[in-house]
Design an enzyme around this catalytic site. Structure first.
Site, short mmCIF file in Angstrom:
data_model
loop_
_atom_site.label_atom_id
_atom_site.label_comp_id
_atom_site.label_asym_id
_atom_site.label_seq_id
_atom_site.Cartn_x
_atom_site.Cartn_y
_atom_site.Cartn_z
N HIS A 189 8.31 -3.76 -1.09
CA HIS A 189 7.42 -4.95 -1.51
C HIS A 189 7.74 -6.21 -0.91
O HIS A 189 8.86 -6.76 -0.17
CB HIS A 189 7.64 -4.97 -3.21
CG HIS A 189 9.05 -5.60 -3.42
ND1 HIS A 189 9.46 -6.74 -3.61
CD2 HIS A 189 10.06 -4.77 -3.92
CE1 HIS A 189 10.79 -6.81 -4.14
NE2 HIS A 189 11.06 -5.63 -4.11
N CYS A 208 15.57 -1.86 -4.65
CA CYS A 208 14.32 -1.58 -3.66
C CYS A 208 14.35 -2.48 -2.38
O CYS A 208 15.43 -3.17 -2.35
CB CYS A 208 13.07 -2.04 -4.47
SG CYS A 208 12.70 -1.12 -6.02
#
Length: 301
Positions: A189, A208
């Site tokens: 992301h 992440c």
């Protein structure tokens, strides 16, 4: 001081480019040559895990290298610095397929981050939720008034709701995320925390992968210059609404971990073993074990 001919240490992989012979530089230079040879053996074993099954087009995230590269026909066509998980929230090694991207995503705070990070901040700061554009919702997605919650009771008890951060410039996921279903709930992301990309060692996330040039990656993966060129992507993001866009074809993504690599000129680059993963592979090789692909699981040869 020990050297391997043609070997170097990449500054953005642990050493600051400051022209100073500091403690970190001296430590890297004084690693025994035998240890560097073992480091090469470990990483050659990691290459063996995947070398026989590389697709024509794929995205490679090199966790220890803090880098992502998009390959087409074996040639890198895009690259970006990335931020990966902290040593106590390690980004896992695995393979999956990117299936869609989400523009202007909201962010549902994961249970570990909620318990260890967010709830303590809410308890100590009543304005934390409003300041970070966060809402409390129940299992059906209905909004819960924060003032109705006795927050202090959840210092030890299980929190029965979810906390969701609305899309916006301060959203933890930035303006785009890349989804590849996996059992670890890990994805790539964007991020508003841009300064972290300038750090030489980029272990700051909760698992992440934050991508510096996320918009460029979005254009490359959507692969439709007419509908999803750079200008069209920026315009869609500027609208502010959350939107899911499927890829034409799922794209393989490999999350791997290399503490040594060689470039096209034959130069070898060594990196810090930020997750202390080399030792298990080294011990397994010494004991005659064969490792399973994309894991540290070993079996006797």
């Amino acid at each position: 001081m020990n050297w391997l001919p043609g070997c170097s240490f990449q500054a953005h992989h642990g050493l600051d480019t400051d022209g100073v012979l500091g403690a970190g530089t001296r430590k890297a230079l004084n690693v025994p040559v035998e240890a560097r040879i073992e480091q090469l053996r470990v990483n050659l074993e990691r290459v063996r895990w995947v070398a026989q099954d590389i697709p024509d087009r794929f995205l490679l995230v090199d966790i220890a290298g803090f880098n992502a590269q998009l390959f087409k026909d074996g040639v890198p066509v895009w690259s970006s610095r990335v931020v990966v998980g902290r040593p106590y929230r390690k980004t896992p090694v695995f393979r999956a397929s990117i299936r869609y991207v989400v523009l202007n995503p909201d962010w549902t705070v994961p249970p570990t981050i909620l318990r260890e990070d967010v709830l303590p901040k809410i308890i100590s700061d009543p304005d934390y939720l409003a300041r970070n554009n966060m809402n409390v919702v129940d299992s059906a997605g209905r909004a819960i008034e924060p003032a109705s919650i006795e927050w202090s009771r959840y210092q030890s008890a299980r929190f029965p709701y979810q906390i969701v951060q609305a899309p916006g410039p301060n959203n933890a996921l930035g303006s785009i995320k890349f989804m590849f279903p996996n059992p670890y709930a890990v994805y790539l992301h964007d991020t508003p925390a841009r300064a972290l990309f300038q750090k030489p060692a980029r272990t700051f996330s909760s698992g992440c992968i934050r991508v510096e040039h996320a918009h460029e990656l979005g254009v490359a993966l959507l692969d439709d210059e007419a509908q999803w060129g750079a200008a069209q992507l920026e315009a869609a993001i500027a609208e502010g609404s959350t939107r899911t866009v499927m890829l034409k074809q799922p794209l393989p993504v490999l999350l791997l971990y290399f503490t040594a690599e060689a470039n096209a000129q034959g130069e070898v680059f060594f990196r810090p073993d930020v997750y202390d993963r080399d030792a298990n592979v080294r011990k397994g090789l010494a004991a005659g074990f064969r490792f399973s692909p994309l894991s540290d699981t070993a079996t006797r040869r």
